[in-house]
Motif scaffolding. Structure first.
Motif, PDB file in Angstrom:
ATOM      1  N   PRO A  68       0.916  -1.093   0.333  1.00 30.07           N
ATOM      2  CA  PRO A  68       0.012  -0.110  -0.360  1.00 30.07           C
ATOM      3  C   PRO A  68       0.802   1.101  -0.530  1.00 30.07           C
ATOM      4  O   PRO A  68       2.182   1.171   0.209  1.00 30.07           O
ATOM      5  N   ALA A  69      -0.077   2.668  -0.702  1.00 29.79           N
ATOM      6  CA  ALA A  69       1.267   3.689  -0.451  1.00 29.79           C
ATOM      7  C   ALA A  69       0.946   3.371   0.993  1.00 29.79           C
ATOM      8  O   ALA A  69       0.498   3.594   1.915  1.00 29.79           O
ATOM      9  N   PRO A  70       2.241   4.430   1.333  1.00 32.30           N
ATOM     10  CA  PRO A  70       2.794   4.712   3.021  1.00 32.30           C
ATOM     11  C   PRO A  70       2.009   5.779   2.896  1.00 32.30           C
ATOM     12  O   PRO A  70       1.265   6.670   1.962  1.00 32.30           O
ATOM     13  N   THR A  71       1.493   5.693   4.939  1.00 27.03           N
ATOM     14  CA  THR A  71       0.906   7.010   4.948  1.00 27.03           C
ATOM     15  C   THR A  71       2.377   7.706   5.214  1.00 27.03           C
ATOM     16  O   THR A  71       3.517   7.997   5.771  1.00 27.03           O
ATOM     17  N   LEU A  72       2.123   9.596   6.020  1.00 25.04           N
ATOM     18  CA  LEU A  72       3.194  10.204   6.680  1.00 25.04           C
ATOM     19  C   LEU A  72       3.477   9.807   8.385  1.00 25.04           C
ATOM     20  O   LEU A  72       4.756   9.950   8.499  1.00 25.04           O
ATOM     21  N   SER A  73       2.813   8.449   8.463  1.00 26.47           N
ATOM     22  CA  SER A  73       3.701   7.539   9.977  1.00 26.47           C
ATOM     23  C   SER A  73       4.251   6.638   9.159  1.00 26.47           C
ATOM     24  O   SER A  73       5.362   6.038  10.458  1.00 26.47           O
ATOM     25  N   THR A  74       4.255   6.257   8.135  1.00 23.92           N
ATOM     26  CA  THR A  74       5.264   4.749   7.481  1.00 23.92           C
ATOM     27  C   THR A  74       6.617   5.568   8.661  1.00 23.92           C
ATOM     28  O   THR A  74       6.894   6.271   7.813  1.00 23.92           O
ATOM     29  N   ARG A  75       6.839   4.101   8.764  1.00 26.46           N
ATOM     30  CA  ARG A  75       8.516   4.348   9.096  1.00 26.46           C
ATOM     31  C   ARG A  75       8.947   3.395   8.244  1.00 26.46           C
ATOM     32  O   ARG A  75      10.429   2.820   8.126  1.00 26.46           O
ATOM     33  N   VAL A  76       8.326   2.010   8.187  1.00 25.67           N
ATOM     34  CA  VAL A  76       9.189   0.748   8.369  1.00 25.67           C
ATOM     35  C   VAL A  76       7.729  -0.280   7.052  1.00 25.67           C
ATOM     36  O   VAL A  76       6.220   0.340   7.106  1.00 25.67           O
ATOM     37  N   THR A  77       7.797  -0.696   5.772  1.00 25.72           N
ATOM     38  CA  THR A  77       6.998  -1.237   5.181  1.00 25.72           C
ATOM     39  C   THR A  77       7.497  -2.971   4.791  1.00 25.72           C
ATOM     40  O   THR A  77       9.051  -2.681   5.077  1.00 25.72           O
ATOM     41  N   PHE A  78       7.145  -3.647   5.041  1.00 25.13           N
ATOM     42  CA  PHE A  78       7.869  -4.679   5.096  1.00 25.13           C
ATOM     43  C   PHE A  78       6.748  -5.932   4.451  1.00 25.13           C
ATOM     44  O   PHE A  78       5.628  -5.699   4.594  1.00 25.13           O
ATOM     45  N   GLU A  79       6.811  -7.203   3.970  1.00 22.85           N
ATOM     46  CA  GLU A  79       6.421  -8.281   3.852  1.00 22.85           C
ATOM     47  C   GLU A  79       7.089  -9.421   3.971  1.00 22.85           C
ATOM     48  O   GLU A  79       8.635  -9.389   5.339  1.00 22.85           O
TER      49      GLU A  79
END
Length: 296
Positions: A68-79
């Motif tokens: 998903p598209a990150p939000t302003l609070s996103t620090r970590v993208t993972f699977e």
């Protein structure tokens, strides 16, 4: 780049609680989990999970569509694709991603992990024949005479449960600072503590998990009616994931599943524990792990 790329992977091992862990971490407002827990993007071409239309050969722009598209609070993208620990493509490409991802491995007592792989691919799927006993399965894997419909996780169950060489190779590629190894025992016995530890390692708020409610996920089962299970396997892969899918899944499991039969495995599991004892001791020393519960 079309979208975010992960800076964190749960890369191992199968049947060690990674589905529950993924869901717990994905609930964190600063963590952006993939649309589907296992993207399998870095699966090898000879893996049962390989998809020619969604693989590393398609390029990282294609991979980014899994998130998903990150939000302003996103620090970590993972699977979380737990067979990446064994994947040549994952080892080749993940360490060098521009996001410098951290990689987590959750390990399980080899005897229990092999038994869970057996239950899962015999009942939740149909790669292992329904009439095959656990003892016969282990014997077939020892002798190398079972293909199990091309499922490498079943075919190589013993070699894959010797975690040390796989972890050593990953450590050589990503370095100690970007790699964490923990156990299923820790995850089962104190999920709050391990989630807070992971959050701290990833530099997101640990306090989110103070009052979090932890639920189990993706447990193995036995189908009551195997003909209905065969239909379920054929249909579920074609259904779009979402709320309706989740409701249908819960209903199906209520109607046609029951707990796995854990009887009749004790002797074979005891033999496996004896077989893995020396390797587990070396694993414990190398990665500073408490594996005392793996003795039985």
């Amino acid at each position: 780049m079309a979208g975010p790329l992960p800076n964190f992977f749960i890369a191992g091992v199968p049947k060690a609680g990674t589905t529950a862990l993924f869901n717990w971490l994905a609930a964190h407002p600063q963590m952006n989990g993939a649309y589907e827990k296992e993207t399998c993007f870095f699966a090898d071409p000879d893996s049962h999970a390989y998809r020619a239309d969604f693989c590393v050969a398609q390029g990282l722009d294609t991979y980014s569509t899994a998130f998903p598209a990150p939000t302003l609070s996103t620090r970590v993208t993972f699977e979380a694709t737990p067979f990446y620990i064994y994947s040549r493509a994952a080892l080749e490409h993940i360490p060098g991603l521009e996001t410098c991802p951290k990689v987590l491995f959750i390990l399980r007592d080899p005897a229990d992990q092999i038994a869970s792989v057996f239950d899962y691919f015999q009942n939740n799927y149909s790669h292992i024949p329904a009439g095959l006993t656990f003892e016969a399965f282990v014997s077939a894997v020892h002798q190398g005479n079972g293909d199990f419909k091309g499922n490498e996780l079943a075919r190589n169950a013993l070699g894959y449960a010797d975690y040390l060489p796989w972890l050593m190779t990953w450590r050589e590629r990503v370095g100690e600072a970007r790699m964490m190894v923990r156990t299923f025992d820790q995850l089962r016995d104190n999920p709050r503590a391990i989630c807070k530890e992971i959050a701290g390692w990833l530099d997101v708020s640990e306090e989110f998990f103070d009052d979090f409610v932890f639920t189990k996920e993706n447990e193995s089962y036995r189908p009551r009616n195997r003909a209905l299970q065969t239909l379920n396997i054929a249909v579920r892969e074609r259904l779009p994931k979402g709320r309706v899918y989740d409701m249908a899944r819960r209903l199906y499991r209520k109607v046609n599943t029951r707990p796995v039969d854990r009887a009749g495995k004790a002797e074979t599991k005891a033999q496996l524990r004896a077989e893995f004892a020396a390797r587990n001791q070396l694993l414990a020393e190398t990665f500073d792990l408490d594996l005392t519960n793996w003795g039985g």
